[in-house]
Design a protein around this motif. Structure first.
Motif, short mmCIF file in Angstrom:
data_model
loop_
_atom_site.label_atom_id
_atom_site.label_comp_id
_atom_site.label_asym_id
_atom_site.label_seq_id
_atom_site.Cartn_x
_atom_site.Cartn_y
_atom_site.Cartn_z
N THR A 142 0.81 -1.15 0.05
CA THR A 142 -0.09 -0.03 0.09
C THR A 142 0.94 1.29 0.11
OG1 THR A 142 -0.02 0.11 2.47
CG2 THR A 142 -1.67 -1.20 1.22
N ASP A 143 0.32 2.26 -0.69
CA ASP A 143 1.05 3.46 -0.58
C ASP A 143 0.99 4.29 0.64
OD1 ASP A 143 -1.46 4.74 -0.93
OD2 ASP A 143 -1.11 5.23 -3.07
N ILE A 144 1.19 5.61 0.61
CA ILE A 144 1.20 6.34 1.83
C ILE A 144 -0.24 6.73 2.07
CG2 ILE A 144 3.68 7.22 1.84
CD1 ILE A 144 2.68 9.64 0.73
N THR A 145 -1.01 6.53 1.25
CA THR A 145 -2.55 6.96 1.42
C THR A 145 -3.41 5.85 1.74
OG1 THR A 145 -3.19 6.89 -0.91
CG2 THR A 145 -2.35 8.99 -0.19
N GLY A 146 -2.74 4.59 1.67
CA GLY A 146 -3.64 3.48 1.92
C GLY A 146 -3.98 2.83 0.61
N ARG A 147 -3.64 3.21 -0.68
CA ARG A 147 -3.97 2.62 -1.86
C ARG A 147 -3.37 1.16 -2.08
NH1 ARG A 147 -3.88 7.73 -5.54
NH2 ARG A 147 -2.06 7.89 -4.53
N SER A 148 -3.96 0.39 -2.83
CA SER A 148 -2.96 -1.02 -3.20
C SER A 148 -2.33 -0.61 -4.26
CB SER A 148 -4.06 -2.07 -3.32
OG SER A 148 -3.27 -3.11 -3.69
N VAL A 149 -0.95 -0.92 -4.13
CA VAL A 149 0.13 -0.48 -5.16
C VAL A 149 1.00 -1.81 -5.56
CG1 VAL A 149 -0.02 2.06 -4.77
CG2 VAL A 149 1.64 0.71 -3.59
N THR A 150 1.51 -1.51 -6.63
CA THR A 150 2.56 -2.58 -7.32
C THR A 150 3.72 -1.86 -7.20
OG1 THR A 150 0.89 -3.98 -8.20
CG2 THR A 150 3.22 -4.03 -8.84
N VAL A 151 4.86 -2.37 -6.74
CA VAL A 151 6.10 -1.74 -6.95
C VAL A 151 7.11 -2.48 -7.52
CG1 VAL A 151 8.20 -0.50 -5.61
CG2 VAL A 151 5.49 -0.26 -4.86
N SER A 152 8.07 -2.31 -8.51
CA SER A 152 9.03 -3.16 -9.21
C SER A 152 10.43 -2.19 -8.98
CB SER A 152 8.79 -3.06 -10.56
OG SER A 152 9.75 -3.83 -11.27
N GLY A 153 11.39 -2.96 -8.56
CA GLY A 153 12.73 -2.40 -8.19
C GLY A 153 13.72 -2.99 -9.20
N THR A 154 14.68 -2.38 -9.67
CA THR A 154 15.89 -2.75 -10.45
C THR A 154 17.17 -1.96 -9.93
OG1 THR A 154 14.47 -2.91 -12.14
CG2 THR A 154 16.73 -2.94 -12.73
N PRO A 155 18.22 -3.42 -9.37
CA PRO A 155 19.59 -2.71 -8.98
C PRO A 155 20.42 -2.12 -10.07
CG PRO A 155 19.24 -4.94 -8.81
CD PRO A 155 17.91 -4.38 -9.47
N VAL A 156 21.22 -1.25 -9.76
CA VAL A 156 22.34 -0.82 -10.60
C VAL A 156 23.67 -0.90 -9.69
CG1 VAL A 156 23.27 0.95 -12.23
CG2 VAL A 156 20.76 0.48 -11.83
N PHE A 157 24.58 -1.77 -10.57
CA PHE A 157 26.03 -1.75 -9.87
C PHE A 157 26.85 -1.47 -10.81
CE2 PHE A 157 23.36 -5.32 -8.58
CZ PHE A 157 23.29 -5.24 -7.19
N TRP A 158 28.04 -0.87 -10.41
CA TRP A 158 29.26 -0.60 -11.23
C TRP A 158 30.72 -1.33 -10.74
CZ3 TRP A 158 25.49 3.13 -9.89
CH2 TRP A 158 25.23 3.91 -10.84
N SER A 159 31.33 -1.68 -11.57
CA SER A 159 32.80 -2.41 -11.15
C SER A 159 33.49 -1.46 -10.90
CB SER A 159 33.15 -3.21 -12.49
OG SER A 159 33.36 -1.98 -13.61
N ASP A 160 33.52 -0.13 -11.49
CA ASP A 160 34.65 0.93 -10.81
C ASP A 160 34.11 1.88 -9.90
OD1 ASP A 160 32.53 2.12 -12.54
OD2 ASP A 160 33.99 3.27 -13.75
N TRP A 161 32.76 1.59 -9.26
CA TRP A 161 32.36 2.26 -8.13
C TRP A 161 31.42 1.50 -7.26
CZ3 TRP A 161 27.94 6.24 -8.81
CH2 TRP A 161 27.86 7.40 -7.94
N ASP A 162 31.63 1.47 -5.91
CA ASP A 162 31.01 0.80 -5.07
C ASP A 162 29.44 1.31 -4.69
OD1 ASP A 162 31.92 2.91 -3.54
OD2 ASP A 162 33.04 1.84 -2.05
N THR A 163 29.10 2.33 -5.07
CA THR A 163 27.90 2.87 -4.80
C THR A 163 26.63 2.14 -5.63
OG1 THR A 163 28.52 5.15 -4.57
CG2 THR A 163 26.16 4.98 -4.97
N ILE A 164 25.81 1.76 -4.57
CA ILE A 164 24.64 0.81 -5.34
C ILE A 164 23.49 2.00 -5.49
CG2 ILE A 164 23.00 -1.00 -4.76
CD1 ILE A 164 25.21 -2.06 -3.15
N VAL A 165 22.59 1.62 -6.44
CA VAL A 165 21.40 2.71 -7.04
C VAL A 165 20.20 1.58 -7.14
CG1 VAL A 165 20.43 4.22 -8.47
CG2 VAL A 165 22.94 4.28 -7.85
N VAL A 166 19.25 1.89 -6.64
CA VAL A 166 17.91 1.09 -6.85
C VAL A 166 16.75 1.98 -7.45
CG1 VAL A 166 15.99 -0.31 -5.89
CG2 VAL A 166 18.62 -0.70 -5.07
#
Length: 434
Positions: A142-166
């Motif tokens: 559910t979102d912050i208003t209580g509605r039913s939601v669908t969430v999709s997440g995709t991770p991003v990695f770099w070989s030359d950088w240790d920061t992670i982004v989703v």
């Protein structure tokens, strides 16, 4: 409607309501099943569209995100991407080793869960990816208003950088839920109307069938009543004849009278059966080209009453000989009965041009019966009228003709049966007939 028929009518009414209820239940069940299947199919299709949409947005934006040579995250490609400007919410979560998640960019934030839940989802996506780039995952909540939601997440990695982004993308768990709710309302209202229409149609059709059944029941009761009414007198007379113990010189006369009564009862039963069969549609009148004058002479000769005086002119009609004989015989009996005031007065039969007229010299037409002399049960001077004249009118109508009774000049009555004259030129060319 007679009172003794009330149980029959009550049973038929119960059967009518039962049939209506059964048809309504069956229709309601069919509509309910159809509506449930239609709504379920539509909901599944919309959920699939929502899932595809968030996966397409998160995956597309993940492939667009970059960083520069200074190890700084470049979000301009994400912000300017068309996927990040639609109806789908977007959150970019960033985390350096040993630090907590931070939101680098948000769009349509109200369609996403709260910050704590987003951070949890980002961690789950990172762990679930197991180091595989662009390994997306989908979650429901559910979102912050209580509605039913669908969430999709995709991770991003770099070989030359240790920061992670989703990259997280979210939308309502059902694409265009308003349209789905409208469909459900339409199915509900339409189904209710269909059930009501089915109930009304079943009730009306069963009522029509019931009226037909009641009509047949009326005809059946009328047949039994007519038979009982008309046969009561000759049967009583026949019973008296058989119990009178006639003298030897009176036996032949008694037998002749018994035969006459038996013949009369047979004619009555024949007429009643013929009318009942034809009114119910089981049989149709025979259509035969015949000489009406000869038929009337034969009936008068069979009656054997010396008071009958027949004047016949050739007249050809198309009709049922048996029914026409019955009608003429009933007219003769009516004339002989009501003309009995003066035993010496003749009963005159005149036949010409499809018309049989029988004139008696009796008391004339009763004013009480003058308006409807052919109606069964009409009351006159001699009591209630039987079905004899009613059969005459019915035979005339069945042949496309008519019957009438009117006062005769000088006293008495004239009963007339008229039939359309036959077209004896049928088969000749049309121009020749002109």
């Amino acid at each position: 409607m007679s009172s003794h028929r009330s149980p029959v009518v009550a049973r038929m009414n119960r059967a009518r309501w039962l049939m209506t209820a059964l048809a309504t239940v069956i229709t309601a069940a069919a509509v309910l099943i159809f509506g449930y299947v239609a709504a379920s199919v539509d909901a599944h299709a919309r959920e699939t569209r929502a899932n595809d949409q968030v996966e397409r947005v998160s995956g597309g934006l993940a492939r667009a995100i970059q960083h520069d040579d200074k190890q700084t995250l470049d979000l301009s490609t994400v912000i300017d991407d068309e996927l990040a400007k639609g109806s789908t919410a977007v959150v970019v979560e960033v985390r350096k080793p040993g630090e907590s998640w931070k939101q680098a960019h948000t769009y349509q934030r109200s369609y996403m869960p709260d910050d704590a839940q987003i951070a949890t989802l980002a961690t789950q996506i990172e762990d679930g990816a197991d180091g595989i780039l662009y390994q997306g995952h989908r979650y429901g909540g559910t979102d912050i208003t209580g509605r039913s939601v669908t969430v999709s997440g995709t991770p991003v990695f770099w070989s030359d950088w240790d920061t992670i982004v989703v990259i997280l993308a979210g939308t309502e768990s059902m694409a265009d839920p308003g349209a789905h709710r409208t469909l459900v309302w339409e199915l509900t209202i339409g189904g209710a109307l269909l059930v009501l229409l089915s109930a009304a149609a079943t009730f009306l059709l069963s009522g029509r069938t019931q009226r037909q059944a009641l009509r047949l029941l009326d005809e059946h009761e009328q047949f039994l009543g007519d038979a009982a009414h008309e046969l009561r007198t000759p049967l009583t007379t026949l019973k008296l004849l058989t119990e009178s113990r006639p003298k030897p010189d009176e036996v032949q006369q008694t037998l002749a009278e018994a035969r006459r009564l038996a013949d009369r009862m047979a004619r009555l039963v024949t007429g009643l059966l013929a009318r009942a069969r034809m009114q119910s549609g089981i049989a149709e009148p025979e259509r035969t080209l015949l000489r009406l004058d000869q038929l009337a002479e034969a009936v008068a000769e069979e009656a054997g009453d010396p008071r009958l005086v027949v004047t016949a002119h050739p007249s050809v009609v198309v009709g049922d000989p048996q029914l026409l004989s019955l009608a003429i015989r009933n007219m003769l009996e009516n004339g002989l009965t009501h003309g009995a005031v003066n035993r010496a007065a003749p009963v005159e039969v005149h036949v010409a041009e499809g018309r049989v007229s029988i004139r008696d010299h009796g008391p004339g037409v009763d004013p009480v019966m003058s308006a409807s002399p052919f109606n069964r049960g009409a009351a006159g001077r001699t009591g209630r009228n039987g079905i004899g004249l009613a059969l005459v009118a019915w035979v005339a109508e069945a042949h496309g003709g008519n019957a009438s009774i009117e006062p005769a000049a000088g006293g008495g009555t004239i009963a007339t049966l008229w039939l359309p004259p036959a077209d004896i030129t049928v088969g000749n060319p049309v121009d020749a007939r002109r």
